[in-house]
Write a protein that holds these residues in place. Structure first.
Motif, PDB file in Angstrom:
ATOM      1  N   ASP A  50      26.953  82.541  28.286  1.00 35.01           N
ATOM      2  CA  ASP A  50      27.629  81.325  27.832  1.00 35.01           C
ATOM      3  C   ASP A  50      29.073  81.625  27.434  1.00 35.01           C
ATOM      4  OD1 ASP A  50      25.330  79.865  28.239  1.00 35.01           O
ATOM      5  OD2 ASP A  50      24.734  79.853  26.132  1.00 35.01           O
ATOM      6  N   LYS A  51      29.288  82.762  26.797  1.00 35.92           N
ATOM      7  CA  LYS A  51      30.647  83.139  26.382  1.00 35.92           C
ATOM      8  C   LYS A  51      31.550  83.323  27.606  1.00 35.92           C
ATOM      9  CE  LYS A  51      33.137  86.498  23.564  1.00 35.92           C
ATOM     10  NZ  LYS A  51      33.016  87.674  22.698  1.00 35.92           N
ATOM     11  N   TYR A 104      32.284  79.934  29.081  1.00 36.87           N
ATOM     12  CA  TYR A 104      33.248  79.219  28.250  1.00 36.87           C
ATOM     13  C   TYR A 104      34.669  79.677  28.572  1.00 36.87           C
ATOM     14  CZ  TYR A 104      35.547  77.384  24.073  1.00 36.87           C
ATOM     15  OH  TYR A 104      36.386  76.724  23.214  1.00 36.87           O
ATOM     16  N   HIS A 105      34.884  80.990  28.616  1.00 40.33           N
ATOM     17  CA  HIS A 105      36.221  81.524  28.901  1.00 40.33           C
ATOM     18  C   HIS A 105      36.662  81.211  30.332  1.00 40.33           C
ATOM     19  CE1 HIS A 105      36.834  83.397  25.057  1.00 40.33           C
ATOM     20  NE2 HIS A 105      35.661  84.000  25.143  1.00 40.33           N
TER      21      HIS A 105
END
Length: 171
Positions: free
Chosen positions: A45-46, A49-50
């Motif tokens: 997810d990180k 997101y980026h």
């Protein structure tokens, strides 16, 4: 159920070509030649997101901020959506606050990066254009020149995966 349900909006000629490739067990080969590296590095997810924020920064600097971007394992099961954009509005004090969230089907972790990019671009375009109209698709093409080709190829991947899981599907 039809093996070609993801291709319903395409011409009879395209559907016929895909049917022939499925019958000859060649669709997977065609896709693997086009995308020799099917797995990408955007797996968390990180990272998603980026990745999404970078695309937004590149093309939609002045649009509303994103509060959340995640992979969602429930998507694709619900209404065959591969991504969703939601805007949540609430009153906080005397002001109306809104949050924008993008959810992307976890299935896209297993597909080539350009197909994930196509879905992310689609959902980002909803920050400016809520409906699937001409302006929406022009914005998608602005962010990703081969947007329509990638959408077709994503549909081909979905068709191939579904047919692999159940080769008795009709055409």
């Amino acid at each position: 159920m039809s093996a070609l349900r993801y291709l319903q909006g395409y011409s009879a000629q395209v559907q016929q070509q895909v049917s022939e490739l499925l019958l000859k067990q060649q669709l997977g080969n065609v896709l693997s030649q086009r995308y020799p590296e099917p797995v990408h590095a955007v797996q968390t997810d990180k990272a998603l997101y980026h990745y999404t924020l970078e695309l937004k920064r590149q093309y939609l600097k002045s649009s509303e901020p994103l509060s959340k971007v995640v992979f969602d394992p429930k998507l694709h099961v619900i209404n065959n959506a591969l991504g969703t954009h939601t805007q949540i509005s609430r009153v906080q004090g005397g002001k109306l606050k809104s949050k924008n969230e993008i959810r992307v089907a976890s299935l896209l972790k297993q597909l080539p990066l350009p197909l994930l990019q196509m879905v992310v671009v689609h959902e980002l375009a909803h920050l400016r254009e809520k409906d699937h109209n001409k302006a929406f698709y022009q914005l998608c093409q602005y962010m990703l020149a081969d947007y329509h080709q990638l959408e077709l190829e994503l549909r081909l991947f979905l068709t191939w995966r579904e047919y692999q899981a159940d080769p008795t599907l009709s055409f």
